[in-house]
Design a protein around this motif. Structure first.
Motif, PDB file in Angstrom:
ATOM      1  N   PRO A 498      13.474  17.108  22.039  1.00 19.92           N
ATOM      2  CA  PRO A 498      14.379  17.335  23.178  1.00 19.92           C
ATOM      3  C   PRO A 498      14.945  18.749  23.172  1.00 19.92           C
ATOM      4  N   ARG A 499      14.703  19.479  24.261  1.00 23.50           N
ATOM      5  CA  ARG A 499      15.212  20.852  24.360  1.00 23.50           C
ATOM      6  C   ARG A 499      16.723  20.874  24.560  1.00 23.50           C
ATOM      7  N   GLN A 500      17.247  19.801  25.143  1.00 24.71           N
ATOM      8  CA  GLN A 500      18.694  19.698  25.332  1.00 24.71           C
ATOM      9  C   GLN A 500      19.164  18.357  24.779  1.00 24.71           C
ATOM     10  N   ILE A 501      20.355  18.352  24.217  1.00 22.72           N
ATOM     11  CA  ILE A 501      20.977  17.110  23.749  1.00 22.72           C
ATOM     12  C   ILE A 501      22.427  17.100  24.221  1.00 22.72           C
ATOM     13  N   GLU A 502      22.807  16.019  24.847  1.00 20.71           N
ATOM     14  CA  GLU A 502      24.195  15.854  25.282  1.00 20.71           C
ATOM     15  C   GLU A 502      24.751  14.591  24.640  1.00 20.71           C
ATOM     16  N   PHE A 503      25.885  14.717  23.980  1.00 21.28           N
ATOM     17  CA  PHE A 503      26.497  13.569  23.316  1.00 21.28           C
ATOM     18  C   PHE A 503      27.456  12.869  24.282  1.00 21.28           C
ATOM     19  N   VAL A 504      27.325  11.548  24.366  1.00 22.43           N
ATOM     20  CA  VAL A 504      28.135  10.746  25.285  1.00 22.43           C
ATOM     21  C   VAL A 504      28.708   9.546  24.543  1.00 22.43           C
ATOM     22  N   ASP A 505      29.753   8.940  25.119  1.00 25.56           N
ATOM     23  CA  ASP A 505      30.371   7.768  24.502  1.00 25.56           C
ATOM     24  C   ASP A 505      29.555   6.506  24.714  1.00 25.56           C
ATOM     25  N   GLU A 506      28.857   6.439  25.860  1.00 27.65           N
ATOM     26  CA  GLU A 506      28.009   5.276  26.138  1.00 27.65           C
ATOM     27  C   GLU A 506      26.954   5.661  27.147  1.00 27.65           C
ATOM     28  N   LEU A 507      25.891   4.843  27.210  1.00 30.63           N
ATOM     29  CA  LEU A 507      24.798   5.075  28.146  1.00 30.63           C
ATOM     30  C   LEU A 507      24.920   4.119  29.322  1.00 30.63           C
ATOM     31  N   PRO A 508      24.555   4.574  30.531  1.00 33.60           N
ATOM     32  CA  PRO A 508      24.577   3.658  31.684  1.00 33.60           C
ATOM     33  C   PRO A 508      23.467   2.624  31.551  1.00 33.60           C
ATOM     34  N   LYS A 509      23.832   1.351  31.788  1.00 30.11           N
ATOM     35  CA  LYS A 509      22.865   0.268  31.599  1.00 30.11           C
ATOM     36  C   LYS A 509      23.012  -0.768  32.694  1.00 30.11           C
ATOM     37  N   THR A 510      21.930  -1.519  32.893  1.00 29.97           N
ATOM     38  CA  THR A 510      21.998  -2.690  33.753  1.00 29.97           C
ATOM     39  C   THR A 510      22.691  -3.805  32.984  1.00 29.97           C
TER      40      THR A 510
END
Length: 528
Positions: A498-510
């Motif tokens: 991955p050329r870019q990495i962004e850290f998040v608290d959670e991922l959007p999910k169904t």
């Protein structure tokens, strides 16, 4: 590539009612628990009586054969009564997700033209809000476990059952008649009303529940996936009732702690078979309260929804002492048609064709692709849905003669097993070469400080596609972008990291736990 696997069970007869089939199969198990929820036990004898009473009540309220009945209920002992009672009466239950909004339900009421609604008391307010919004009226709302006074247009399920004698005979339905609807999860656009026949759950129970998983009468089944999902419907209704097993139901969200409480027997018998999804397994493995093997009665675990990363399967086996049987299914096919088997587990791959189903992988030109190359997965089998209601264009795109287009990209290995290469619309082409986002994700989560990862393609200033990862760190960790990229380069071809990495608290999910990559792509519409 065409994989063929012959049927080894007899098809149902032309005149066939799936509810009657299940009730007849369990004749003689009167006192045995069929379902256990937080409020008590429903025996097979009680299930039989309540199903027939509800069928009689629906008929007395004017529900006619093939009319739709909205089913908006939490997982509890009333759910199988509502579903099977509708089938027994010849009505068509439309089982809907309990986590949606009033706007969603208003659309589903209008789209299905449901004449009745069966609803849990806790969900009655959102249903009433939907009824106000919808350009559609229902004749009656049947409320299970009401939490307050009812409107004259509403009736309590228990009083309705008490007022009707059991219906002696089921409606005359046929194997290919519409039996029930399931709405797609809505990961891309409006959900589609997927119409299944009376024969379809018979086939999934015979070919997968009995044929692959080998479920037994002495099993206690517990599914984290709810009954309104195709996966959950098989796990907690079609499969266990087909073999006379007991099912444990849980109304709340399947958090690790709620799941562990059931595993330990705090709300009923300890389950012997657990059905989950990769996201759920990852969360459980990260929880400090993960039970020890000696606390459990599990003999097998199952996974579907997304491909199971090898690292999660191996860790679960090591820490819990039970293998996870990973498989691939869909709402359109009702349950799994490619799968590992309890005695043949190959972590990192989805398995082999389920007997009774055929698989083809096709390239962009529609021709079969050779082993080792990614292709669009097409499946042929007896549990394919009849159509998407009121959507001829999507029906023709998906149901192509004998074949159903899955929307998944897969790679067939030399041993006949299948590797997930992502969804068709998720595949990336980097430097002219296909890159599977799942492969990159599976690599990233092998890092000891990563809990979850989702990978998409983004367009750089030159108009070229590069990989970008959204990463959820494990609690208390602080892995950096540079460290993760270096880790990925050690395990992947150079063009894949991955050329870019962004850290998040959670991922959007169904609601099923599937990552909604289209929402992540929407955040990156402007070239970077």
């Amino acid at each position: 590539m065409d994989d063929s696997a012959p049927l080894d069970v007899a098809p149902p007869v032309d005149v066939f009612n799936f509810a009657q089939h299940l009730l007849q199969r369990n004749t003689g198990r009167g006192d045995k628990p069929a379902y256990v929820d937080d409020r008590g036990t429903l025996s097979y004898g009680q299930l039989d009586e309540r199903v027939r009473r509800l069928a009689a009540a629906l008929k007395s309220l004017g529900v006619r054969p093939e009319e739709r009945v909205l089913l908006l209920m939490q997982d509890c002992n009333d759910w199988p009564v509502a579903f099977l009672g509708s089938l027994y009466a010849g009505a068509v239950p439309v089982a809907v997700n309990t986590l949606l909004t009033a706007d969603d339900y208003a659309y589903m009421l209008e789209h299905s033209r449901a004449q009745m609604a069966l609803v849990s008391g806790a969900l009655l307010p959102v249903l009433n809000a939907a009824l106000i919004k919808a350009d559609h009226e229902v004749r009656k709302v049947i409320v299970a476990r009401p939490e307050g006074p009812l409107h004259p247009s509403e009736v309590e399920l228990e009083s309705l059952l008490a007022a009707h004698a059991s219906l002696d005979r089921p409606a005359t339905t046929h194997a290919d008649d519409p039996a029930f609807w399931l709405y797609s999860s809505g990961s891309t656009g409006r959900p589609k009303g997927t119409v299944h026949s009376h024969a379809n759950p018979y086939w999934t129970a015979e070919l997968y529940g009995r044929g692959v998983l080998g479920l037994r009468e002495d099993d206690v089944c517990f599914s984290a996936a709810k009954l309104f999902f195709a996966y959950g419907l098989g796990n907690a209704l079609s499969f266990p009732l087909s073999v006379g097993a007991t099912t444990l139901l849980m109304p709340e969200r399947p958090t690790p702690r709620a799941t562990f409480a059931r595993w330990r027997g705090q709300h009923g018998p300890r389950p012997t078979v657990f059905f989950g999804a990769p996201t759920g397994y990852a969360g459980m493995l990260a929880d400090a309260d993960l039970p020890r093997p000696d606390e459990l009665a599990l003999r097998m675990a199952s996974s579907a929804g997304e491909a199971l990363p090898a690292e999660i399967g191996q860790r679960f086996k090591h820490q819990v002492g039970v293998d996870i049987v990973d498989g691939l299914g869909s709402t359109e096919m009702l349950h799994c048609y490619v799968s590992n088997t309890p005695d043949r587990i190959q972590y990192g791959c989805t398995g082999w064709p389920v007997p009774g189903y055929r698989i083809e992988l096709r390239g962009d030109d529609g021709q079969p692709v050779p082993d080792g190359e990614p292709g669009d997965l097409y499946v042929q089998g007896p549990s394919s849905a009849l159509m998407y209601w009121g959507n001829r264009v999507k029906t023709r795109e998906t149901f192509q003669g004998d074949w159903t287009k899955s929307g998944d990209k897969y790679i067939r290995q030399a041993d006949g097993s299948y590797l997930c290469a992502g969804r068709t619309d998720d595949m990336l082409k980097v430097s002219g070469i296909y890159v599977s986002p799942f492969e990159v994700e599976a690599t990233l989560i092998q890092h000891p400080e990563v809990l979850e990862a989702a990978v998409i393609g983004v367009t750089d200033a030159q108009g070229l596609t590069k990989t970008k990862a959204y990463v959820v760190r494990k609690p208390g960790t602080a892995v950096t972008t540079e460290a993760l990229q270096a880790f990925a380069k050690q395990h992947l071809a150079p063009y894949k990291y991955p050329r870019q990495i962004e850290f998040v608290d959670e991922l959007p999910k169904t609601a099923t736990g599937k990552i909604q990559r289209f929402r992540l792509r929407a955040l990156n519409e402007t070239p970077v």
